[in-house]
Design an enzyme around this catalytic site. Structure first.
Site, PDB file in Angstrom:
ATOM      1  N   ASP A 140      55.299 -33.999   4.392  1.00 58.14           N
ATOM      2  CA  ASP A 140      55.029 -34.527   3.051  1.00 58.14           C
ATOM      3  C   ASP A 140      55.818 -35.823   2.825  1.00 58.14           C
ATOM      4  OD1 ASP A 140      54.692 -31.588   3.067  1.00 58.14           O
ATOM      5  OD2 ASP A 140      54.139 -31.816   0.968  1.00 58.14           O
ATOM      6  N   ASN A 165      60.688 -27.425   9.027  1.00 58.98           N
ATOM      7  CA  ASN A 165      59.495 -27.385   8.167  1.00 58.98           C
ATOM      8  C   ASN A 165      59.883 -27.802   6.730  1.00 58.98           C
ATOM      9  OD1 ASN A 165      56.883 -24.898   7.719  1.00 58.98           O
ATOM     10  ND2 ASN A 165      57.604 -26.290   6.184  1.00 58.98           N
ATOM     11  N   GLN A 224      57.467 -29.302  11.577  1.00 66.28           N
ATOM     12  CA  GLN A 224      56.159 -29.643  10.983  1.00 66.28           C
ATOM     13  C   GLN A 224      55.688 -30.912  11.689  1.00 66.28           C
ATOM     14  OE1 GLN A 224      56.151 -30.175   6.694  1.00 66.28           O
ATOM     15  NE2 GLN A 224      54.759 -28.452   6.458  1.00 66.28           N
ATOM     16  N   ARG A 264      56.600 -14.551   8.080  1.00 68.36           N
ATOM     17  CA  ARG A 264      57.308 -15.708   7.510  1.00 68.36           C
ATOM     18  C   ARG A 264      58.027 -15.221   6.250  1.00 68.36           C
ATOM     19  NH1 ARG A 264      52.596 -18.853   5.553  1.00 68.36           N
ATOM     20  NH2 ARG A 264      51.796 -16.737   5.533  1.00 68.36           N
ATOM     21  N   GLU A 308      58.980 -16.537   3.544  1.00 71.35           N
ATOM     22  CA  GLU A 308      58.448 -17.015   2.260  1.00 71.35           C
ATOM     23  C   GLU A 308      57.106 -16.378   1.917  1.00 71.35           C
ATOM     24  OE1 GLU A 308      58.371 -18.555   5.034  1.00 71.35           O
ATOM     25  OE2 GLU A 308      56.600 -19.847   5.257  1.00 71.35           O
ATOM     26  N   ASP A 322      48.174 -24.721   7.260  1.00 68.76           N
ATOM     27  CA  ASP A 322      48.215 -23.276   7.068  1.00 68.76           C
ATOM     28  C   ASP A 322      47.409 -22.948   5.814  1.00 68.76           C
ATOM     29  OD1 ASP A 322      50.348 -24.841   5.979  1.00 68.76           O
ATOM     30  OD2 ASP A 322      51.497 -23.055   5.524  1.00 68.76           O
ATOM     31  N   GLU A 373      47.853 -31.018  -5.456  1.00 69.38           N
ATOM     32  CA  GLU A 373      48.220 -30.945  -4.040  1.00 69.38           C
ATOM     33  C   GLU A 373      47.039 -31.239  -3.122  1.00 69.38           C
ATOM     34  OE1 GLU A 373      48.495 -26.897  -2.940  1.00 69.38           O
ATOM     35  OE2 GLU A 373      49.875 -27.227  -1.288  1.00 69.38           O
TER      36      GLU A 373
HETATM   37  O1  LIG Z   1      53.243 -29.388   0.530  1.00 63.33           O
HETATM   38  C1  LIG Z   1      54.127 -28.550   1.198  1.00 63.33           C
HETATM   39  C2  LIG Z   1      53.429 -27.750   2.272  1.00 63.33           C
HETATM   40  O2  LIG Z   1      52.592 -26.787   1.602  1.00 63.33           O
HETATM   41  C3  LIG Z   1      51.817 -25.935   2.456  1.00 63.33           C
HETATM   42  O3  LIG Z   1      52.591 -25.184   3.347  1.00 63.33           O
HETATM   43  C4  LIG Z   1      53.798 -24.615   2.866  1.00 63.33           C
HETATM   44  O4  LIG Z   1      53.594 -23.348   2.289  1.00 63.33           O
HETATM   45  C5  LIG Z   1      53.427 -22.244   3.168  1.00 63.33           C
HETATM   46  C6  LIG Z   1      53.383 -20.989   2.339  1.00 63.33           C
HETATM   47  O5  LIG Z   1      54.452 -20.896   1.466  1.00 63.33           O
HETATM   48  C7  LIG Z   1      54.534 -22.198   4.228  1.00 63.33           C
HETATM   49  O6  LIG Z   1      54.374 -21.138   5.096  1.00 63.33           O
HETATM   50  C8  LIG Z   1      54.519 -23.514   4.983  1.00 63.33           C
HETATM   51  O7  LIG Z   1      55.456 -23.504   6.013  1.00 63.33           O
HETATM   52  C9  LIG Z   1      54.832 -24.597   3.984  1.00 63.33           C
HETATM   53  O8  LIG Z   1      54.891 -25.847   4.638  1.00 63.33           O
HETATM   54  C10 LIG Z   1      50.906 -26.823   3.269  1.00 63.33           C
HETATM   55  O9  LIG Z   1      50.019 -26.080   4.046  1.00 63.33           O
HETATM   56  C11 LIG Z   1      51.734 -27.770   4.125  1.00 63.33           C
HETATM   57  O10 LIG Z   1      50.873 -28.630   4.835  1.00 63.33           O
HETATM   58  C12 LIG Z   1      52.617 -28.618   3.218  1.00 63.33           C
HETATM   59  O11 LIG Z   1      53.491 -29.398   3.985  1.00 63.33           O
END
Ligand SMILES: OC[C@H]1O[C@H](O[C@H]2O[C@H](CO)[C@@H](O)[C@H](O)[C@H]2O)[C@H](O)[C@@H](O)[C@@H]1O
Length: 567
Positions: free
Chosen positions: A172, A208, A219, A284, A286, A320, A521
């Protein structure tokens, strides 16, 4: 906590290396599970619970938690659980405090000079002002007592993506920085890079996100691109010098055994390419309750571990989740991200090689420059041989045979994934590809006939699966990379298509902003002013990378007085 040493190869079974976790994360996962059984699934966000920080020692908090009266299914009454959370925890996000960005001014000098329309200019200034909403710094409390927080300390202020994403997220940050540069906020942009370098120094890779539960994966690696963009605007050699050792370390992380696969092509030449591979085989944290539910029909322990690794590796990809990673798009448990050589990841690593070569040359380290230039040439050849599909003018992800630990495989045409994804066009964003006019011409035709371009932007895929990284969602990063690739290609036709895509995207962002008062988003590319949906959490607002891309597009293309902003 350093995991780089354990990444030499993947072990003979599906388990592979696993990053150690900290007791606080394991405990918060238990709270998350109880919260789900108490509050129920609707509107439940599991991430909230792993973002809480205890007010007291962990043993005292755990003790109180274990003493809560429970019914037979393990749930606690709503009143008891709410009372416990209030008494024993600070609010999620309280450990990130507001920080006024040092270089924010309401209207920067030379801001978006090509935007002539008053209406669009007024909106762009509102989007610019959103940096103030997203700006934070890690509280002193975290530095004093890090074991009380899943949030990781960082040296500089940060820009968060927004809403449930209360911490820095790796990729991001690239589009946030692109927006900050349009907003002339160079110090804030450099601070973000400093934070990511700090993570590499501490963990051997950029996590990440800056949370204790994200240490098991990275990431999409875009740090070198961030440094490159800032350097081209500011000429800051100090930043380049400071970044280079960290980038070399990050490159080592991505070159580790588990991330690499060698493919023998039809001419018996060998090519090494990379894949996503999380150092994790559990739910995971989270999204622990969700992952356990998704795995509930998998019976063997090793198959469950394998599936959990795939879930985390998919989170590492940034996509994801998506049918892109599923062997059977109808069955989520067939997620097989570690068995894919992804086009975009390899394009990002190629970019990293080119950037490192460029930075090394700038600092006078000609040996490093030479060796990274060679590495980039090898990867370019590999991408041509393994991914490129001349007939359709796209680079296609490559499916590995089932045994993901096999480090050498033989190329077969049927292993190219023929499905269309926005990621199939990302190499066009990299100089070595867009500087070849014959490639540009083929990719342009490939893109035009792909079916990805919707009325309001580029769709992520053509399948409407209910996953957030599929149709009809469009994500700002992919609009930006494809548009920028088309612009840089030097083809007039590509350039005017790029502007057309940017205009569609800006209009739908504007319309959604006017209707909802916020940036989103992701967006639905089939309807004007509609934000996207699907996936495992409710649509988020704020939003760092969307703001960044709108500002970057307006900087590049401007907005004439007589062009309507309405769809
Ligand atoms: O904008 C932030 C990120 O949001 C999404 O992924 C995130 O949320 C997931 C669930 O909580 C988590 O598992 C993942 O690791 C996070 O990065 C999105 O898919 C990402 O592309 C984005 O960077």
């Amino acid at each position: 906590m350093k995991i780089a040493e354990s990444l030499s190869s993947c072990s003979s079974n599906s388990a592979g290396p696993v990053t150690p976790t900290i007791p606080l994360v394991s405990f918060l996962e238990r709270v998350q599970e109880t919260a789900l059984s108490t509050f129920g699934g609707s509107q439940f966000d599991p991430k909230l619970y792993v973002d809480l920080s205890p007010k007291f020692e962990l043993s005292k908090t755990q003790d109180a938690f274990d003493k809560l009266p429970r019914s037979a299914n393990g749930s606690v009454s709503v009143k008891e659980l709410n009372g416990f959370i209030e008494e024993y925890f600070e609010g999620a996000g309280d450990d990130m405090v507001y920080a006024e960005p040092v270089d924010f001014v309401p209207e920067p000098e030379g801001f978006l000079p090509k935007v002539k329309s008053k209406e669009v200019r007024a909106w762009a200034l509102e989007v610019h002002a959103l940096w103030k909403n997203l700006s934070r710094k890690v509280s002193d409390e975290v530095v004093k007592r890090p074991e009380f927080h899943t949030l990781l300390p960082l040296p500089k202020p940060v820009m968060i993506p927004g809403s449930r994403f209360r911490e820095v997220n790796y990729w991001d940050s690239y589009w946030i920085i692109r927006g900050l540069l349009a907003s002339k906020m160079y110090e804030t942009a450099k601070g973000i890079v400093t934070n990511l370098i700090h993570l590499i120094e501490e963990y051997g890779h950029v996590l990440n996100g800056a949370r204790a539960y994200y240490t098991n994966r990275s990431q999409p690696p875009l740090l070198s691109s961030m440094v490159h963009e800032i350097y081209s605007r500011t000429g800051d050699m100090q930043l380049v010098k400071k970044s280079l050792p960290a980038l070399l370390k990050e490159y080592q992380f991505w070159s580790s055994g588990i991330h690499k696969v060698t493919i023998h092509d039809v001419h018996s030449s060998s090519h090494t390419l990379n894949r996503y591979y999380a150092v994790w085989n559990k739910p995971r944290p989270e999204s622990s309750t969700i992952d356990k539910e998704s795995a509930s029909n998998i019976t063997s322990i090793s198959a469950k571990q394998h599936f959990y690794r795939e879930l985390a590796s998919t989170a590492e990809s940034g996509w994801d989740f998506s049918t892109r990673w599923m062997r059977n798009p109808l069955d989520f448990t067939t997620l097989a991200t570690t068995s894919v050589l992804p086009v975009d990841l390899n394009a990002f690593i190629l970019k990293m090689e080119l950037d490192i070569a460029f930075f090394a040359k700038l600092t006078g380290d000609y040996n490093t420059a030479e060796s990274f230039l060679k590495a980039s040439q090898a990867r370019q050849k590999a991408m041509k041989s393994v991914f490129w599909n001349e007939k359709i003018g796209q680079w296609l992800d490559y499916w590995l045979n089932d045994n993901t630990c096999e480090e050498t495989q033989t190329w077969e045409a049927y292993n190219q994934n023929q499905n269309v994804f926005a990621s199939n066009f990302i190499p066009l964003w990299i100089e070595t590809f867009y500087s070849d006019p014959s490639v540009v011409e083929k990719v342009l035709r490939g893109f035009q006939s792909s079916g990805l371009l919707g009325a309001f932007g580029i769709a992520t895929s053509l399948k409407n699966s209910g996953q957030q990284w599929d149709f009809p969602n469009g994500w700002a990063p992919f609009q930006h990379m494809i548009v920028e690739g088309l612009v840089r290609s030097g083809s007039k036709e590509a350039s005017s298509l790029a502007e057309d895509i940017a205009v569609r995207w800006i209009r739908t962002n504007y319309d959604a902003y006017k209707k909802t008062g916020t940036m989103h988003e992701k967006y639905d590319v089939s309807k004007c002013g509609e934000f996207g949906g699907g996936g495992e959490y409710v649509p988020q607002t704020g939003f760092g990378w969307s703001n960044g891309v709108v500002l970057a597009f307006l900087e590049e293309f401007g907005w004439p007085q007589d062009r309507t902003i309405h769809c």
